[in-house]
Write a protein that holds these residues in place. Sequence first.
Motif, PDB file in Angstrom:
ATOM      1  N   SER A 463       0.845  -1.195   0.000  1.00  0.00           N
ATOM      2  CA  SER A 463       0.000   0.000   0.000  1.00  0.00           C
ATOM      3  C   SER A 463       0.873   1.235   0.000  1.00  0.00           C
ATOM      4  CB  SER A 463      -0.940   0.008   1.208  1.00  0.00           C
ATOM      5  OG  SER A 463      -0.207   0.187   2.410  1.00  0.00           O
ATOM      6  N   PHE A 464       0.241   2.401  -0.154  1.00  0.00           N
ATOM      7  CA  PHE A 464       0.951   3.676  -0.157  1.00  0.00           C
ATOM      8  C   PHE A 464       0.402   4.567   0.963  1.00  0.00           C
ATOM      9  CE2 PHE A 464       0.920   2.313  -4.662  1.00  0.00           C
ATOM     10  CZ  PHE A 464       2.283   2.251  -4.890  1.00  0.00           C
ATOM     11  N   ALA A 465       1.250   5.478   1.414  1.00  0.00           N
ATOM     12  CA  ALA A 465       0.835   6.518   2.353  1.00  0.00           C
ATOM     13  C   ALA A 465       1.401   7.843   1.850  1.00  0.00           C
ATOM     14  CB  ALA A 465       1.335   6.222   3.759  1.00  0.00           C
ATOM     15  N   LEU A 466       0.800   8.946   2.300  1.00  0.00           N
ATOM     16  CA  LEU A 466       1.186  10.265   1.782  1.00  0.00           C
ATOM     17  C   LEU A 466       1.092  11.294   2.908  1.00  0.00           C
ATOM     18  CD1 LEU A 466       0.179  11.914  -1.553  1.00  0.00           C
ATOM     19  CD2 LEU A 466      -0.458  13.064   0.569  1.00  0.00           C
ATOM     20  N   ALA A 467       1.979  12.267   2.866  1.00  0.00           N
ATOM     21  CA  ALA A 467       1.927  13.385   3.811  1.00  0.00           C
ATOM     22  C   ALA A 467       2.454  14.634   3.114  1.00  0.00           C
ATOM     23  CB  ALA A 467       2.752  13.092   5.058  1.00  0.00           C
ATOM     24  N   MET A 468       1.941  15.802   3.511  1.00  0.00           N
ATOM     25  CA  MET A 468       2.417  17.085   3.001  1.00  0.00           C
ATOM     26  C   MET A 468       2.703  17.962   4.204  1.00  0.00           C
ATOM     27  SD  MET A 468       0.448  19.782   0.493  1.00  0.00           S
ATOM     28  CE  MET A 468       1.124  21.399   0.102  1.00  0.00           C
ATOM     29  N   ASP A 469       3.920  18.538   4.271  1.00  0.00           N
ATOM     30  CA  ASP A 469       4.287  19.309   5.446  1.00  0.00           C
ATOM     31  C   ASP A 469       5.170  20.503   5.106  1.00  0.00           C
ATOM     32  OD1 ASP A 469       6.801  17.971   5.041  1.00  0.00           O
ATOM     33  OD2 ASP A 469       6.065  16.318   6.261  1.00  0.00           O
ATOM     34  N   HIS A 470       5.379  21.329   6.091  1.00  0.00           N
ATOM     35  CA  HIS A 470       6.172  22.557   5.963  1.00  0.00           C
ATOM     36  C   HIS A 470       6.808  22.850   7.312  1.00  0.00           C
ATOM     37  CE1 HIS A 470       7.266  26.770   5.742  1.00  0.00           C
ATOM     38  NE2 HIS A 470       6.324  27.098   6.614  1.00  0.00           N
ATOM     39  N   LEU A 471       8.112  23.193   7.300  1.00  0.00           N
ATOM     40  CA  LEU A 471       8.801  23.568   8.530  1.00  0.00           C
ATOM     41  C   LEU A 471       8.661  25.069   8.741  1.00  0.00           C
ATOM     42  CD1 LEU A 471      10.583  22.628  10.889  1.00  0.00           C
ATOM     43  CD2 LEU A 471      12.565  23.264   9.508  1.00  0.00           C
ATOM     44  N   ALA A 472       7.911  25.443   9.752  1.00  0.00           N
ATOM     45  CA  ALA A 472       7.681  26.846  10.075  1.00  0.00           C
ATOM     46  C   ALA A 472       8.751  27.336  11.041  1.00  0.00           C
ATOM     47  CB  ALA A 472       6.285  27.009  10.683  1.00  0.00           C
ATOM     48  N   PRO A 473       8.913  28.647  11.180  1.00  0.00           N
ATOM     49  CA  PRO A 473       9.876  29.180  12.157  1.00  0.00           C
ATOM     50  C   PRO A 473       9.637  28.604  13.541  1.00  0.00           C
ATOM     51  CG  PRO A 473       9.063  30.938  10.751  1.00  0.00           C
ATOM     52  CD  PRO A 473       8.249  29.723  10.418  1.00  0.00           C
ATOM     53  N   GLY A 474      10.717  28.453  14.293  1.00  0.00           N
ATOM     54  CA  GLY A 474      10.602  27.875  15.620  1.00  0.00           C
ATOM     55  C   GLY A 474      10.599  26.365  15.621  1.00  0.00           C
ATOM     56  N   ASN A 475      11.027  25.750  14.497  1.00  0.00           N
ATOM     57  CA  ASN A 475      11.098  24.300  14.378  1.00  0.00           C
ATOM     58  C   ASN A 475       9.718  23.633  14.485  1.00  0.00           C
ATOM     59  OD1 ASN A 475      12.829  22.068  13.900  1.00  0.00           O
ATOM     60  ND2 ASN A 475      12.644  21.454  16.028  1.00  0.00           N
ATOM     61  N   GLU A 476       8.667  24.371  14.082  1.00  0.00           N
ATOM     62  CA  GLU A 476       7.316  23.820  14.098  1.00  0.00           C
ATOM     63  C   GLU A 476       7.011  23.222  12.733  1.00  0.00           C
ATOM     64  OE1 GLU A 476       2.638  25.177  14.779  1.00  0.00           O
ATOM     65  OE2 GLU A 476       4.236  26.686  14.655  1.00  0.00           O
ATOM     66  N   LEU A 477       6.762  21.911  12.701  1.00  0.00           N
ATOM     67  CA  LEU A 477       6.484  21.244  11.447  1.00  0.00           C
ATOM     68  C   LEU A 477       4.972  21.102  11.297  1.00  0.00           C
ATOM     69  CD1 LEU A 477       8.638  18.494   9.909  1.00  0.00           C
ATOM     70  CD2 LEU A 477       6.212  18.608   9.451  1.00  0.00           C
ATOM     71  N   LYS A 478       4.411  21.785  10.312  1.00  0.00           N
ATOM     72  CA  LYS A 478       2.971  21.775  10.088  1.00  0.00           C
ATOM     73  C   LYS A 478       2.622  20.794   8.972  1.00  0.00           C
ATOM     74  CE  LYS A 478       2.384  26.609  11.491  1.00  0.00           C
ATOM     75  NZ  LYS A 478       1.920  27.956  11.084  1.00  0.00           N
ATOM     76  N   CYS A 479       1.577  20.012   9.196  1.00  0.00           N
ATOM     77  CA  CYS A 479       1.143  19.040   8.200  1.00  0.00           C
ATOM     78  C   CYS A 479      -0.176  19.491   7.579  1.00  0.00           C
ATOM     79  CB  CYS A 479       0.974  17.663   8.841  1.00  0.00           C
ATOM     80  SG  CYS A 479       0.543  16.376   7.661  1.00  0.00           S
ATOM     81  N   TYR A 480      -0.291  19.356   6.259  1.00  0.00           N
ATOM     82  CA  TYR A 480      -1.458  19.819   5.523  1.00  0.00           C
ATOM     83  C   TYR A 480      -2.253  18.688   4.873  1.00  0.00           C
ATOM     84  CZ  TYR A 480       0.928  24.266   6.085  1.00  0.00           C
ATOM     85  OH  TYR A 480       1.558  25.366   6.623  1.00  0.00           O
ATOM     86  N   TRP A 481      -1.669  17.494   4.839  1.00  0.00           N
ATOM     87  CA  TRP A 481      -2.321  16.406   4.108  1.00  0.00           C
ATOM     88  C   TRP A 481      -1.777  15.093   4.641  1.00  0.00           C
ATOM     89  CZ3 TRP A 481      -1.912  16.048  -1.985  1.00  0.00           C
ATOM     90  CH2 TRP A 481      -3.000  15.317  -2.494  1.00  0.00           C
ATOM     91  N   THR A 482      -2.631  14.221   5.143  1.00  0.00           N
ATOM     92  CA  THR A 482      -2.222  12.912   5.659  1.00  0.00           C
ATOM     93  C   THR A 482      -3.139  11.846   5.077  1.00  0.00           C
ATOM     94  OG1 THR A 482      -1.499  13.915   7.740  1.00  0.00           O
ATOM     95  CG2 THR A 482      -1.819  11.537   7.732  1.00  0.00           C
ATOM     96  N   MET A 483      -2.565  10.868   4.383  1.00  0.00           N
ATOM     97  CA  MET A 483      -3.343   9.780   3.779  1.00  0.00           C
ATOM     98  C   MET A 483      -2.634   8.453   3.985  1.00  0.00           C
ATOM     99  SD  MET A 483      -4.647  11.248   0.073  1.00  0.00           S
ATOM    100  CE  MET A 483      -5.692   9.795  -0.158  1.00  0.00           C
ATOM    101  N   TRP A 484      -3.399   7.385   4.119  1.00  0.00           N
ATOM    102  CA  TRP A 484      -2.839   6.048   4.189  1.00  0.00           C
ATOM    103  C   TRP A 484      -3.865   5.034   3.661  1.00  0.00           C
ATOM    104  CZ3 TRP A 484      -5.071   8.606   8.162  1.00  0.00           C
ATOM    105  CH2 TRP A 484      -5.996   7.923   8.964  1.00  0.00           C
ATOM    106  N   ASP A 485      -3.465   3.791   3.644  1.00  0.00           N
ATOM    107  CA  ASP A 485      -4.299   2.718   3.073  1.00  0.00           C
ATOM    108  C   ASP A 485      -4.667   3.016   1.620  1.00  0.00           C
ATOM    109  OD1 ASP A 485      -4.167   1.191   5.297  1.00  0.00           O
ATOM    110  OD2 ASP A 485      -6.249   1.487   5.953  1.00  0.00           O
ATOM    111  N   ILE A 486      -3.739   3.603   0.880  1.00  0.00           N
ATOM    112  CA  ILE A 486      -3.939   3.812  -0.557  1.00  0.00           C
ATOM    113  C   ILE A 486      -3.547   2.503  -1.249  1.00  0.00           C
ATOM    114  CG2 ILE A 486      -3.303   5.192  -2.570  1.00  0.00           C
ATOM    115  CD1 ILE A 486      -2.406   7.397  -0.612  1.00  0.00           C
ATOM    116  N   PRO A 487      -4.441   1.846  -1.952  1.00  0.00           N
ATOM    117  CA  PRO A 487      -4.127   0.531  -2.539  1.00  0.00           C
ATOM    118  C   PRO A 487      -3.092   0.644  -3.652  1.00  0.00           C
ATOM    119  CG  PRO A 487      -6.289   1.294  -3.270  1.00  0.00           C
ATOM    120  CD  PRO A 487      -5.836   2.253  -2.214  1.00  0.00           C
TER     121      PRO A 487
END
Length: 585
Positions: A463-487
């Motif tokens: 299977s596949f999984a997916l994530a989209m993220d961005h490192l913001a100032p202050g070492n804060e990692l923000k996630c915008y898209w989380t997917m899993w169980d992609i056949p």
Amino acid sequence: MIRKNASMKTTPIGSGRGLAICFLLVSVLASRAHLIGDPAHAHSAARYDFSIAPPTTIILAQADLSGSRATATKNHLTNSAAPRIAAAFAPFAPKVKTRADENFFFVESDGIPAHNMMVGITAWQQQVPLPQPYFGDNAWRFSLAPVPAAQPQTIKNHFLRGAIAIAANGIPIFNPQNNRGEISAEIGELDEWGGHCGRADDYHYHAAPLHLQSVLGKALPIAYALDGYAIYGLTEPDGSQPASLDSFNGHETPTLGYHYHGSLKYPYVNGGFHGEVVERDGQVDPQPRAQGVREALQALRGAKITGFTTKSEKSHNLQYTVGSETRYVNYQINDNASVKFDFVDGRGQVRTETYSPRQRGSGSGGDRPPVAPRRDGNREGSPRLDPNREGGRTGDRTDARPARKEGDSDGTPRILNPKHSGNFVLQSSVVADGGVLPVEFTGDGDGVSPPVSWKGAPAGTISFALAMDHLAPGNELKCYWTMWDIPTTVTSLPKGARGIGKLGPGFRGQLGYEPPHSQGPGLKTYTIHVYALSAPPQMDKPQREVTREVLLSAIKDSILDSAELKTTYTRAGGSAGPKQANRKP
């Protein structure tokens, strides 16, 4: 080049014998004709610069050891083995300092060699040489009296982190394999001296520094393995060819006892540890930590380093090409230990970033997160916290602090270091890698998810999984898209994808795609990751609580390969444009 010194003063050695002066007549480099090593790698000899002109005569002056100064202390080289060992490091004093106690020999240096660096690298991760604090409690060490191990350990596919030896010029020597298991000398990662920079901008070798024989001659070791046994060049001290070498490039002779030899093909250095060492977390333990000023970068495809110039002890220029473009990284170490980087592209546009040293953490914990650069921007040459990398210790592992489990009070984001072969590719029909994300897919537009597709998944993918993220100032990692169980039957997601796999929340808590809004001025980088998994992730939380951290924790041991697509975005009116300057430094 190796600096010529008329005389050099070393740390005191020996016992109370008054003023002792020894003279070392330096011989030329040993013959290159003898190719010892693993025949399986006979096609790929390491590249070395043999043009370093040796000095004439080097005089090593020892201090007066009479009286109370002859008393054995841990700061003086009084052990009977210490003077013999110190002789190999003495020609590189005072830049390299040595000392010993009753059990160990210590080597101190700033990790910067006297010879040039970096030229010839064609697989470059955008790191540059910076001084390292290999002093005091953070010095290199090995046993004064090495003990043969009951079960000698090979370095092949082991000890892939950290150093396995220390060269006579104070530069650490790492496993010839990088931390992905590839032979660095065979894939363009090394310069003409057998070295490159790790992810903490620390310079080290991955092959025997045979060029040091232009200073040391044949009689002295070029390095010591961290088990305490010496590493000589291609020949014995008398110029004869080594006989009956074991699989570690070592053997025992009546004169020298057990010792290793360097070679022009794998394993290049000691192929294992004949002596006792402790392996912990994939490296010899203990050993120093490198101290970086910025986060690790990724390989820059198509780059070749063509020049490296040291303008002064604190000012350097690295020149490289990408295709027909010539680009530069000019950097300077400031008095407050911060480092100013000027990244000059092929059009003469300059982007400047300044980083401050990371603070060393107490105990065995990792270093603290770095101070954010003065400008935001994760384009080429701009350090960022790569969500696919896991922090580590000295060298090829990044100097960022190790990944923490979810729920740590300091909020450190989970960092992975999955396989990234390059065969598994992620792309989009609306944005190229490194390109600007169209406004339609941001919070300033329709806010729908972008179309993406992937190819080249390895055999065994379940299977596949997916994530989209961005490192913001202050070492804060923000996630915008989380997917899993992609056949595995799905190899693309359309614009505004729905009904495929499972969706987790973004950093704002919204289930599904959360479009980036690019708050504040400056260009921001948003990275989409796709993971090919050998097993479907097992979640112990309800879908709404499966954040990026929970997902990565669930898949970290089943990732067969990974790919990423970097996109950028800045709101209208944001100031992200680089300033103009002359291209050449």
